[in-house]
Every structure is written in C-alpha cells, then in structure tokens.
Design an enzyme around this catalytic site. Structure first.
Site, mmCIF file in Angstrom:
data_model
loop_
_atom_site.group_PDB
_atom_site.id
_atom_site.type_symbol
_atom_site.label_atom_id
_atom_site.label_comp_id
_atom_site.label_asym_id
_atom_site.label_seq_id
_atom_site.Cartn_x
_atom_site.Cartn_y
_atom_site.Cartn_z
ATOM 1 N N THR A 13 -38.579 -43.524 -5.892
ATOM 2 C CA THR A 13 -38.589 -43.601 -4.363
ATOM 3 C C THR A 13 -39.777 -43.532 -3.723
ATOM 4 O O THR A 13 -38.815 -43.928 -2.450
ATOM 5 C CB THR A 13 -37.752 -41.176 -3.965
ATOM 6 O OG1 THR A 13 -37.330 -40.803 -5.088
ATOM 7 C CG2 THR A 13 -37.942 -41.457 -2.798
ATOM 8 N N ALA A 43 -45.885 -51.201 -12.345
ATOM 9 C CA ALA A 43 -45.825 -50.695 -13.117
ATOM 10 C C ALA A 43 -45.059 -49.609 -13.133
ATOM 11 O O ALA A 43 -45.025 -48.474 -12.137
ATOM 12 C CB ALA A 43 -47.576 -49.796 -13.729
ATOM 13 N N ARG A 45 -42.114 -46.915 -16.012
ATOM 14 C CA ARG A 45 -42.109 -46.351 -17.567
ATOM 15 C C ARG A 45 -41.185 -47.516 -18.132
ATOM 16 O O ARG A 45 -41.065 -48.242 -19.207
ATOM 17 C CB ARG A 45 -41.559 -45.370 -17.808
ATOM 18 C CG ARG A 45 -42.958 -44.299 -17.765
ATOM 19 C CD ARG A 45 -42.689 -43.152 -18.104
ATOM 20 N NE ARG A 45 -41.905 -42.477 -16.520
ATOM 21 C CZ ARG A 45 -41.690 -41.278 -16.731
ATOM 22 N NH1 ARG A 45 -43.248 -40.163 -17.236
ATOM 23 N NH2 ARG A 45 -41.434 -41.282 -15.849
ATOM 24 N N LYS A 110 -50.367 -35.703 -2.502
ATOM 25 C CA LYS A 110 -51.033 -34.171 -2.347
ATOM 26 C C LYS A 110 -51.861 -33.194 -3.736
ATOM 27 O O LYS A 110 -52.369 -32.717 -3.444
ATOM 28 C CB LYS A 110 -50.353 -33.515 -1.614
ATOM 29 C CG LYS A 110 -48.763 -33.419 -1.728
ATOM 30 C CD LYS A 110 -47.706 -34.052 -1.997
ATOM 31 C CE LYS A 110 -46.642 -34.522 -2.477
ATOM 32 N NZ LYS A 110 -45.173 -34.958 -1.446
ATOM 33 N N VAL A 137 -49.389 -35.873 3.680
ATOM 34 C CA VAL A 137 -49.170 -34.786 4.493
ATOM 35 C C VAL A 137 -47.919 -35.157 5.083
ATOM 36 O O VAL A 137 -48.439 -36.104 5.660
ATOM 37 C CB VAL A 137 -50.240 -34.447 4.889
ATOM 38 C CG1 VAL A 137 -50.031 -33.121 5.351
ATOM 39 C CG2 VAL A 137 -51.424 -34.196 3.568
ATOM 40 N N LYS A 210 -50.575 -29.595 1.131
ATOM 41 C CA LYS A 210 -50.473 -30.433 1.804
ATOM 42 C C LYS A 210 -51.507 -29.367 2.868
ATOM 43 O O LYS A 210 -52.819 -30.306 3.438
ATOM 44 C CB LYS A 210 -49.373 -30.711 2.603
ATOM 45 C CG LYS A 210 -48.652 -31.578 2.655
ATOM 46 C CD LYS A 210 -47.347 -31.802 1.916
ATOM 47 C CE LYS A 210 -46.087 -32.770 1.568
ATOM 48 N NZ LYS A 210 -44.879 -31.961 1.364
ATOM 49 N N GLY A 311 -39.055 -38.553 2.023
ATOM 50 C CA GLY A 311 -37.518 -39.386 1.768
ATOM 51 C C GLY A 311 -39.053 -41.404 1.468
ATOM 52 O O GLY A 311 -39.312 -41.354 1.981
HETATM 53 P P1 NDP Z 1 -40.413 -40.478 -8.256
HETATM 54 O O1 NDP Z 1 -40.445 -39.885 -9.649
HETATM 55 O O2 NDP Z 1 -38.886 -41.238 -7.504
HETATM 56 O O3 NDP Z 1 -41.185 -42.053 -8.606
HETATM 57 C C1 NDP Z 1 -42.401 -42.019 -9.844
HETATM 58 C C2 NDP Z 1 -42.184 -43.837 -10.455
HETATM 59 O O4 NDP Z 1 -43.941 -43.407 -11.811
HETATM 60 C C3 NDP Z 1 -41.491 -43.970 -11.148
HETATM 61 O O5 NDP Z 1 -41.210 -45.168 -10.443
HETATM 62 C C4 NDP Z 1 -41.963 -43.843 -12.484
HETATM 63 O O6 NDP Z 1 -41.353 -44.940 -13.455
HETATM 64 C C5 NDP Z 1 -43.799 -44.434 -12.907
HETATM 65 N N1 NDP Z 1 -44.137 -43.602 -13.557
HETATM 66 C C6 NDP Z 1 -43.881 -41.792 -14.321
HETATM 67 N N2 NDP Z 1 -45.421 -42.052 -15.234
HETATM 68 C C7 NDP Z 1 -45.601 -43.083 -15.029
HETATM 69 C C8 NDP Z 1 -46.132 -43.599 -16.763
HETATM 70 N N3 NDP Z 1 -46.906 -42.885 -17.120
HETATM 71 N N4 NDP Z 1 -46.564 -44.815 -16.240
HETATM 72 C C9 NDP Z 1 -45.723 -45.868 -15.510
HETATM 73 N N5 NDP Z 1 -45.171 -44.818 -14.503
HETATM 74 C C10 NDP Z 1 -44.622 -43.691 -14.497
HETATM 75 O O7 NDP Z 1 -41.538 -40.090 -7.087
HETATM 76 P P2 NDP Z 1 -42.140 -39.825 -5.465
HETATM 77 O O8 NDP Z 1 -41.501 -41.810 -5.949
HETATM 78 O O9 NDP Z 1 -40.890 -39.208 -5.063
HETATM 79 O O10 NDP Z 1 -43.208 -39.468 -5.642
HETATM 80 C C11 NDP Z 1 -44.065 -40.044 -6.523
HETATM 81 C C12 NDP Z 1 -45.703 -39.423 -5.349
HETATM 82 O O11 NDP Z 1 -45.008 -39.815 -4.118
HETATM 83 C C13 NDP Z 1 -45.563 -38.227 -5.192
HETATM 84 O O12 NDP Z 1 -47.196 -38.398 -6.588
HETATM 85 C C14 NDP Z 1 -45.234 -37.474 -4.626
HETATM 86 O O13 NDP Z 1 -45.411 -36.360 -4.526
HETATM 87 C C15 NDP Z 1 -45.460 -37.915 -3.118
HETATM 88 N N6 NDP Z 1 -44.548 -38.045 -2.125
HETATM 89 C C16 NDP Z 1 -43.241 -37.851 -2.291
HETATM 90 C C17 NDP Z 1 -42.422 -37.877 -1.177
HETATM 91 C C18 NDP Z 1 -40.911 -37.855 -1.153
HETATM 92 O O14 NDP Z 1 -40.453 -38.348 -0.313
HETATM 93 N N7 NDP Z 1 -40.461 -38.447 -3.042
HETATM 94 C C19 NDP Z 1 -42.742 -37.611 -0.002
HETATM 95 C C20 NDP Z 1 -44.434 -37.566 0.403
HETATM 96 C C21 NDP Z 1 -45.232 -37.731 -0.792
HETATM 97 P P3 NDP Z 1 -40.071 -44.320 -13.987
HETATM 98 O O15 NDP Z 1 -39.419 -44.446 -13.260
HETATM 99 O O16 NDP Z 1 -40.078 -46.029 -14.671
HETATM 100 O O17 NDP Z 1 -40.043 -42.988 -15.397
HETATM 101 N N1 HSE Z 2 -41.492 -33.057 -1.912
HETATM 102 C C1 HSE Z 2 -41.584 -32.856 -0.595
HETATM 103 C C2 HSE Z 2 -41.569 -32.404 0.463
HETATM 104 C C3 HSE Z 2 -41.742 -34.364 -0.349
HETATM 105 O O1 HSE Z 2 -39.923 -31.826 -0.073
HETATM 106 O O2 HSE Z 2 -42.305 -32.038 1.445
HETATM 107 C C4 HSE Z 2 -43.215 -35.023 0.487
HETATM 108 O O3 HSE Z 2 -44.421 -34.445 -0.030
#
Ligand code: NDP
Ligand code: HSE
Length: 444
Positions: A13, A43, A45, A110, A137, A210, A311
């Site tokens: 995301t 990078a 998976r 976080k 955060v 956070k 998001g």
């Molecule tokens: P997702 O699960 O959507 O994405 C994670 C990504 O990491 C995927 O592309 C996945 O690859 C990749 N990945 C996971 N493990 C591996 C590995 N071992 N080697 C290589 N790639 C890997 O997570 P989000 O984007 O939602 O969240 C990412 C970070 O941002 C988290 O720390 C989350 O807490 C933080 N965050 C998220 C928010 C949100 O609104 N979603 C807001 C603020 C912070 P693949 O798809 O190929 O499995």
């Molecule tokens: N899972 C978190 C939330 C993403 O819902 O606020 C943003 O950090």
C-alpha cells in the site's frame, strides 16, 4: 546535480503510493529538494506483482526489481533506503545494515521504532546518517515535524490523539451505518488502512506504538513502549456508545501522554484506551480513517493537527517529505541536523512512565443492578468514601428481571481510588456482573 538514488523495500500500500506520487510530482519535488529523487531499486517477495505495480502508471521501466531486500541495502549506488515492509525483526536487520553501510533511512514502521528505536537512533548517530519517520505517526499529518521542530520553543505538557485510522473508521461506520464490527474491519483492510495483523489496530497496539514515538519527541525521553498501558476497542459495547451519546459524549480510541506530578515527583502518563470526550470538542467529531492530535504546550497553548491517518497516498506524502528533508540535509554536518528525537541525544531525560494506578482522569462507570431500594445510596456512599465526586448520573427504566443500568460520570480522580471503589461495588449483592469503566477526558 545528479538525482539522489532511493531503494524501496516493499511496494505494498505505502510503497506503491510512494512510487506513484514520486513519479507524478517529480518536477515539483525536484524544485523543492534541490535535486531529483529517483527510485533505482525495489524489493518485494512477489516480483511479478511488484513489476505490475510500478509499471501501472508508467515510469517504472528502469527500476531494478529484486526479491532480496539486502540486495538494496548493500548496493553502494543506493543513497537512501526506504523501509516499507513492516514488522519487527527483518525490518530491524535491514535498517541496521543500511545504517552500517552509511545510508540514510526513511521508514513508516512505527512498530519497529517503538520497540527498537533507541538502538536504531544510537547506531544512526554514531554513523552520522539520518533515520526519518514522519509517516510512522498519523499517516499524512505532519505531526512529527510539528512536535520536533514547529513547537521547539515550548515546554510540551500533553499530547492526545486519535492516531489509529482503522479503529476510528470502525467506530464511525458502526455508529453511523449500524454495520457490524467484522464487516467494517474487512472494509478497512480492503482500503489499505489496517496493519498486516489487524489485531494491532483493534487492540490499541498500533496506537501505542505511535504514542510511544510522540512521547519520546514531546518530552525528550527514550522510547518506552513496554511501559505503556494499552486497551483497544474489542471489549467496547454498543450500549456504552449509546449511553455516552445520551450524556453528551463520543467514545474514541485515544492515545494520551502527559507530564503529571505524583506526590511531588514528575512522571509521564502513556496510555491508550477508549475514552469519552465531550461531543462539542472538535476532536470528538473526527470521523472515518481521519486522525487528529491535540498538543498542549506552554507558549503556544493548544494546537490541533488533523488529516488522513492511513492509506496509500496520504502516507506517501509523509514518506516523500522525509525523502526531501534527507536529500536537502544529506550534506549538512551531522551535529547541525535536527536530532532524531528532537532533543540532543545527550540531553534525553529519564522521567519515569507512571503506573496506571497513579493517573488522574474522570470516569464513566456502568453498573448493572437489581432495581432495589437503597442501591443508588450504596453506590454513592462507596464513591464518596473513596473521595470520588459525581458529575452526572443516568438511570434507565428497569428491564428484564427488574434489573437496570446505572451510569455514573465522575469528576477527575486517581485510577487507584476508582479501582478500590469498583471492587467494593462489584461485591454488593445488588450488583450483577462486572462494572464497565471507560475513562473520560474533557480535553478543555
Ligand atoms: P503492505 O503489506 O501493503 O506491503 C508490504 C510490502 O512489503 C509488500 O510489497 C511486500 O511484498 C513487502 N515485503 C514483505 N516482506 C518482504 C520480504 N521478506 N522481502 C521483500 N519484500 C517484502 O504494507 P503497508 O504498505 O500497508 O505498510 C508498510 C509499512 O507502513 C508498515 O510498517 C505499516 O505499519 C506502515 N504504515 C502503513 C500505513 C497504511 O495506511 N497502510 C500508514 C502508515 C504507516 P509482497 O507484496 O511481494 O509480499
Ligand atoms: N493501521 C494504521 C491505522 C495505519 O489504521 O492507523 C496508519 O498508521
């Protein structure tokens, strides 16, 4: 000047959002940063999916896509590593390796910082590199920048906020549309708001991560996640949301951290729990996945920061702001940069996190009673003996088996006095089951 080269770990995301916003606004971002910011490596998976994601809107043709995130971290051509994988262990290893290789790091993680931040910042300081984490955060809301830089003239007194979009979305949708918990959670997951493990959202753990980060920056203390008090929304009942509304309150999952003096000694409250807030307050009307953080400080007074807390693109906005900062500051002497935790590393204070028993707040108590003569007198006597004064009472018509709910709103008191009073109330023969206790903050 040559573009600075970034490597993205993860194109889920947030990673995909970051890639697309960087592509779309590259000229505007270059004008701000003073040089271009180019994603050279990604990078993931699932390599097919990753190629599809970055190719979706064009501009991804020259990007190298790899399955091993260490290939990014160890590539000498990469200047900034952007960690968007999430989780603790692998992310910790990658970030520490990137730092050891002399690379700057941007992360939205976080969980990683709340648990391993002290170690990570120490390593970064020693190596003279930056670790930036605005996105960790409140998603797109620039609260880290505000606390660390915008308010640096102030002694900060408290920070209280709705800092988990998923739970706020769930509470809003359940109340407004009458949808059930499971349905709304699924929607939050589809919209990309929820953590990989959504119990982190629901049980308040994500908000506590956070809050731990904000407390460190606000008060100049190390990260102390293990000392935080955490309650989520899974035990919250619809009936309490209804009664709270009848009494003029909204229930929100709030993260609260404040300086408190107990018996002459200063300590820090660090707690996440469902909280009643007067419905007239702006923050009580923050709905959906929006976040809001209220900061009280001595010179500026109260300020409120509001916006999308989760998001793809809102979070990308914060990730890219960090990329711009790092690009601008990369050439500045490490000792002249903004410190990671706002205060100079040697100036961190060792203020204790207070045990929950010592915090002061008001309370909503719901007691399910046998509707008998004297029951109300017993409740008020127990509260008076504990030194707890009552602000409001709501008594419902008796229902099944002549039983009814009595709801009491108290004035501020210490948690330990309320614990003692609840134990006595639950021991009354007229009281059925457990007392429901929800903390109340007037946030005036
Ligand atoms: P997702 O699960 O959507 O994405 C994670 C990504 O990491 C995927 O592309 C996945 O690859 C990749 N990945 C996971 N493990 C591996 C590995 N071992 N080697 C290589 N790639 C890997 O997570 P989000 O984007 O939602 O969240 C990412 C970070 O941002 C988290 O720390 C989350 O807490 C933080 N965050 C998220 C928010 C949100 O609104 N979603 C807001 C603020 C912070 P693949 O798809 O190929 O499995
Ligand atoms: N899972 C978190 C939330 C993403 O819902 O606020 C943003 O950090």
């Amino acid at each position: 000047m040559k573009p600075i080269k970034a490597g993205l770990l993860g194109v889920g995301t947030v990673g995909a959002g970051t890639f697309h916003v960087l592509q779309r606004n590259q000229e505007e971002i270059r004008r701000r940063a003073g040089r271009g910011i180019e994603v050279a490596m990604v990078a993931a998976r699932d390599l097919e999916r990753a190629r599809r994601v970055i190719g979706l809107k064009g501009g991804g043709e020259d990007v190298e896509v790899v399955g091993d995130p260490f290939a990014v971290v160890n590539n000498p051509d990469i200047d900034i590593v952007v960690e968007l994988i999430g989780g603790y262990e692998l992310a910790r290893e990658l970030v520490l390796q990137a730092i050891a290789n002399g690379k700057h790091v941007v992360t939205a993680n976080k969980a990683l910082l709340a648990l391993h931040g002290n170690e990570i910042f120490e390593a970064a300081q020693a190596k003279g590199v930056m670790v930036a984490f605005e996105a960790a955060v409140a998603g797109g809301v620039p609260i880290i920048k505000a606390l660390r830089e915008g308010l640096s003239a102030n002694r900060i007194e408290s920070v209280a906020g709705i800092i988990n979009g998923t739970t706020n979305f769930i509470l809003s949708e359940m109340r407004d549309k009458g949808l059930d918990f499971g349905t709304v959670l699924k929607q939050a997951q589809e919209l990309g708001y929820a953590e990989a493990d959504p119990t982190f959202d629901i049980e308040g753990v994500d908000a506590a991560h956070k809050l731990t980060i904000m407390a460190a920056i606000a008060f100049g203390i190390p990260m102390q996640f293990a000392s935080s008090h955490i309650e989520g929304i899974s035990q919250l009942q619809a009936v309490d949301i209804r009664y709270a509304e009848q009494l003029g309150y909204r229930i929100k999952l709030l993260g609260i951290t404040r300086r408190t003096v107990v018996d002459g000694a200063e300590g820090i409250e660090l707690r996440v729990h469902p909280t009643l807030i007067p419905s007239a307050r702006l923050i009580a009307n923050v709905e959906g996945a929006m976040n809001a953080v209220l900061v009280k400080a001595d010179a500026v007074g109260t300020t409120l920061y509001y916006g999308k807390g989760a998001g793809a693109e809102p979070t990308a906005s914060a990730v890219i702001a960090d990329l711009v900062d790092v690009t601008r500051l990369a050439t500045v002497d490490p000792y002249q940069r903004v410190p990671h935790l706002a205060f100079q590393p040697a100036e961190l204070a060792d203020l204790p996190i207070l045990p929950m028993e010592e915090i002061r707040t008001a309370y909503y108590l719901r007691v399910y009673v046998q509707d008998q003569l004297g029951v109300m007198a017993d409740l008020t006597r127990i509260l008076a003996e504990a030194g707890i004064s009552i602000d409001a009472v709501l008594q419902k018509e008796p229902g099944e088996k002549a039983r009814t709910d009595i709801v009491i709103i108290t004035h501020q008191t210490r948690e330990k006095f309320v614990n003692a009073a609840i134990a006595k109330i639950e021991a009354l023969s007229t009281v059925v089951g457990k007392v429901v206790r929800i903390r109340l903050e007037s946030l005036g």
